[in-house]
Design a protein around this motif. Structure first.
Motif, PDB file in Angstrom:
ATOM      1  N   LEU A 120      44.435  38.550  44.239  1.00 52.53           N
ATOM      2  CA  LEU A 120      43.170  39.212  43.910  1.00 52.53           C
ATOM      3  C   LEU A 120      43.496  40.554  43.251  1.00 52.53           C
ATOM      4  N   MET A 121      43.628  40.528  41.934  1.00 56.37           N
ATOM      5  CA  MET A 121      44.093  41.706  41.214  1.00 56.37           C
ATOM      6  C   MET A 121      43.120  42.874  41.261  1.00 56.37           C
ATOM      7  N   SER A 122      41.827  42.584  41.428  1.00 50.95           N
ATOM      8  CA  SER A 122      40.852  43.679  41.478  1.00 50.95           C
ATOM      9  C   SER A 122      41.150  44.626  42.636  1.00 50.95           C
ATOM     10  N   THR A 123      41.590  44.068  43.767  1.00 47.78           N
ATOM     11  CA  THR A 123      41.881  44.911  44.925  1.00 47.78           C
ATOM     12  C   THR A 123      43.097  45.793  44.667  1.00 47.78           C
ATOM     13  N   LEU A 143      52.241  50.521  36.134  1.00 44.22           N
ATOM     14  CA  LEU A 143      52.978  49.307  35.789  1.00 44.22           C
ATOM     15  C   LEU A 143      52.556  48.225  36.767  1.00 44.22           C
ATOM     16  N   LEU A 144      52.055  47.107  36.242  1.00 53.13           N
ATOM     17  CA  LEU A 144      51.612  45.997  37.087  1.00 53.13           C
ATOM     18  C   LEU A 144      52.496  44.783  36.812  1.00 53.13           C
ATOM     19  N   LEU A 145      53.074  44.242  37.874  1.00 53.13           N
ATOM     20  CA  LEU A 145      53.914  43.045  37.763  1.00 53.13           C
ATOM     21  C   LEU A 145      53.290  41.911  38.560  1.00 53.13           C
ATOM     22  N   THR A 146      53.207  40.718  37.943  1.00 48.00           N
ATOM     23  CA  THR A 146      52.707  39.544  38.639  1.00 48.00           C
ATOM     24  C   THR A 146      53.453  38.312  38.137  1.00 48.00           C
ATOM     25  N   ASP A 147      53.325  37.229  38.884  1.00 49.55           N
ATOM     26  CA  ASP A 147      53.937  35.974  38.424  1.00 49.55           C
ATOM     27  C   ASP A 147      52.931  34.831  38.410  1.00 49.55           C
ATOM     28  N   GLY A 148      51.668  35.152  38.711  1.00 54.76           N
ATOM     29  CA  GLY A 148      50.700  34.073  38.848  1.00 54.76           C
ATOM     30  C   GLY A 148      49.344  34.384  38.269  1.00 54.76           C
ATOM     31  N   GLN A 149      48.405  33.493  38.525  1.00 53.98           N
ATOM     32  CA  GLN A 149      47.061  33.585  37.981  1.00 53.98           C
ATOM     33  C   GLN A 149      46.116  34.183  39.010  1.00 53.98           C
ATOM     34  N   ASN A 150      45.196  34.995  38.503  1.00 53.95           N
ATOM     35  CA  ASN A 150      44.242  35.626  39.389  1.00 53.95           C
ATOM     36  C   ASN A 150      43.246  34.606  39.932  1.00 53.95           C
ATOM     37  N   ASP A 151      42.756  34.850  41.134  1.00 58.52           N
ATOM     38  CA  ASP A 151      41.753  33.981  41.741  1.00 58.52           C
ATOM     39  C   ASP A 151      40.494  34.000  40.870  1.00 58.52           C
ATOM     40  N   PRO A 152      39.985  32.826  40.447  1.00 62.88           N
ATOM     41  CA  PRO A 152      38.781  32.788  39.596  1.00 62.88           C
ATOM     42  C   PRO A 152      37.583  33.497  40.208  1.00 62.88           C
ATOM     43  N   ASN A 153      37.504  33.546  41.525  1.00 61.26           N
ATOM     44  CA  ASN A 153      36.381  34.205  42.204  1.00 61.26           C
ATOM     45  C   ASN A 153      36.453  35.728  42.111  1.00 61.26           C
ATOM     46  N   ASP A 154      37.563  36.247  41.551  1.00 63.99           N
ATOM     47  CA  ASP A 154      37.754  37.692  41.471  1.00 63.99           C
ATOM     48  C   ASP A 154      37.246  38.268  40.147  1.00 63.99           C
ATOM     49  N   GLU A 155      36.722  37.428  39.280  1.00 61.54           N
ATOM     50  CA  GLU A 155      36.395  37.842  37.913  1.00 61.54           C
ATOM     51  C   GLU A 155      35.427  39.026  37.875  1.00 61.54           C
ATOM     52  N   GLN A 156      34.324  38.945  38.584  1.00 65.24           N
ATOM     53  CA  GLN A 156      33.322  40.014  38.533  1.00 65.24           C
ATOM     54  C   GLN A 156      33.859  41.319  39.113  1.00 65.24           C
ATOM     55  N   ASP A 157      34.589  41.232  40.224  1.00 61.80           N
ATOM     56  CA  ASP A 157      35.169  42.439  40.819  1.00 61.80           C
ATOM     57  C   ASP A 157      36.207  43.052  39.893  1.00 61.80           C
ATOM     58  N   LEU A 158      36.953  42.208  39.182  1.00 64.64           N
ATOM     59  CA  LEU A 158      37.956  42.717  38.245  1.00 64.64           C
ATOM     60  C   LEU A 158      37.284  43.471  37.111  1.00 64.64           C
ATOM     61  N   VAL A 159      36.187  42.937  36.591  1.00 65.89           N
ATOM     62  CA  VAL A 159      35.450  43.624  35.521  1.00 65.89           C
ATOM     63  C   VAL A 159      34.959  44.978  36.004  1.00 65.89           C
ATOM     64  N   ARG A 160      34.444  45.017  37.227  1.00 64.99           N
ATOM     65  CA  ARG A 160      33.921  46.278  37.765  1.00 64.99           C
ATOM     66  C   ARG A 160      35.015  47.329  37.921  1.00 64.99           C
ATOM     67  N   VAL A 161      36.185  46.923  38.419  1.00 63.57           N
ATOM     68  CA  VAL A 161      37.241  47.910  38.620  1.00 63.57           C
ATOM     69  C   VAL A 161      37.829  48.360  37.284  1.00 63.57           C
ATOM     70  N   LEU A 162      37.832  47.477  36.294  1.00 63.90           N
ATOM     71  CA  LEU A 162      38.297  47.886  34.965  1.00 63.90           C
ATOM     72  C   LEU A 162      37.322  48.874  34.340  1.00 63.90           C
TER      73      LEU A 162
END
Length: 423
Positions: A120-123, A143-162
């Motif tokens: 959950l990248m938004s968190t 610097l953000l490092l990841t190896d996977g895909q964000n949870d689809p349910n996190d989309e709206q929260d991710l937009v808000r934090v961006l």
């Protein structure tokens, strides 16, 4: 020191209303530039590391080693923090100054990181934003490092934090391996004025992290905006950063007044150069008329005080001389081609993914020709991993039957990186 220079053909035929110009912004330590921008000695570097279950094993070991390395490389006059994230985020190392004793404690905590959970990248970004808000006047880089895909349910929260993070800090995103999505990280990096790239294997994480840190610590001026004044009745059709990579900032325009808009550019270091392509629609003039079609200037804000650093003028002159109006400025032509190159690659890869080999061949063949014509050897090399080139000058290619996922993602990720025009 900042300088600004405009490259364009100002001559327009009667009735023409569209003006194209490349504005080159450069920094240097020379005294030849016009006005010195206020420098900022406060620097805050945030490390955001994915610790979801898929990061276990070699990736987690390499990531921890890389984080330890850059913590130890941080200059003592900087500040830093570390956020780890899976289904929720953890502020592993709260904001501290990068003095030896704080580094030792941070390293000990990093070595205890374990992988587990979802994504959950938004968190993660929300926690990082809280730390950056503690030093609002600093040059803030993440610097953000990841190896996977964000949870689809996190989309709206991710937009808000961006939305909340935009203008507060910049963020470079890196994906390790091939199980992450390019578009997801590009969305974050584009909004936060950072870069996106692939780290093909865990053993390369440390070198990539070090390069990002070195660049971040070289920034000396923050919160620089590119301001554009246009005459009454004019409309900005687009504004794109076209070098060192293509970033469309048209939608990021902040309206200052009826005739003035500003575009964010983030922080700058010394000896840095970026090119911006403006396309402005103006009211048509008569033959012989001359007008100022735009005025681009760099603006900084320090403690509420606005400073204009440098300025460049975009002109328009109407003429009946076809020899003058037929010319296209070579820089405008070059970067128009580079934008077309990136679009052709993205459309070709999408067609290939959908199984439409005919369209993929046409689009990627066009990309090969554009890369050849512009001298963009870096992109040409990446294209050769996806297609067999029979004639680069003509754009004749054959789609390879088998392509490594890593090569395909590398081409997609780096398709927006442009070659500078050759002098």
């Amino acid at each position: 020191m900042f300088t600004a220079e405009v490259f364009q053909n100002p001559y327009l035929p009667q009735g023409a209303t569209q003006v194209n110009a490349i504005v080159t912004i450069a920094t240097s330590s020379n005294d030849d530039a016009t006005v010195a921008a206020p420098s900022n000695s406060q620097r805050l570097f945030g490390i955001i590391c994915d610790t979801s279950g898929s990061m276990g094993g070699a990736k987690m070991i390499a990531a921890k080693d890389a984080i330890v390395k850059i913590i130890n490389l941080l200059p003592t006059d900087a500040a830093f923090f570390v956020v780890t994230g899976s289904s929720r985020s953890k502020l592993l190392v709260p904001l501290v100054n990068a003095v030896p004793e704080n580094k030792l404690r941070a390293v000990a905590q990093v070595k205890e990181i374990a992988a587990g959970g979802g994504t959950l990248m938004s968190t993660w970004l929300h926690t990082a934003l809280g730390e950056f808000n503690k030093m609002p006047q600093a040059i803030c880089q993440a610097l953000l490092l990841t190896d996977g895909q964000n949870d689809p349910n996190d989309e709206q929260d991710l937009v808000r934090v961006l939305d909340a993070s935009e203008g507060k800090f910049q963020c470079d995103c890196r994906g390790v391996g091939t199980d992450w999505r390019v578009a997801e990280l590009q969305k974050i990096a584009t909004r936060l004025l950072g870069t996106t790239d692939i780290i093909s294997s865990p053993e390369r994480i440390a070198d990539d992290f070090q390069a990002i840190l070195t660049k971040a610590m070289g920034k000396t001026v923050s919160d620089v905006s590119l301001r554009l004044w246009t005459p009454m009745g004019a409309k900005v059709l687009f504004c794109k950063q076209v070098s060192p990579e293509i970033v469309d900032v048209t939608s990021r325009a902040k309206v200052v007044s009826e005739r003035i808009v500003e575009y964010p550019t983030g922080a700058w270091g010394s000896n840095e150069s970026r090119d911006y392509h403006f396309c402005i629609q103006i009211n048509a003039g008569n033959v012989g008329d001359e007008m100022l079609a735009g005025r681009a200037s760099l603006i900084t804000q320090t403690n509420g005080v606005e400073t204009k650093i440098t300025e460049a003028k975009i002109l328009a002159t109407w003429t009946e001389d076809e020899a003058k109006t037929a010319k296209i400025d070579r820089r405008v032509a070059h970067y128009t081609g580079q934008a077309e190159l990136a679009q052709s690659i993205q459309e070709g890869l999408e067609a290939r993914a959908q199984g439409n080999i005919e369209i993929a061949t046409v689009k990627l063949g066009k990309a090969v020709k554009l890369a050849y014509d512009s001298g963009n050897e870096a992109t040409a090399k990446l294209l050769r991993s996806v297609v067999d080139v029979e004639d680069a000058a003509a754009g004749t290619v054959r789609i390879k039957r088998t392509v490594a996922k890593e090569d395909e993602m590398m081409l997609e990720t780096r398709s927006t990186k442009t070659a500078r025009i050759q002098k």
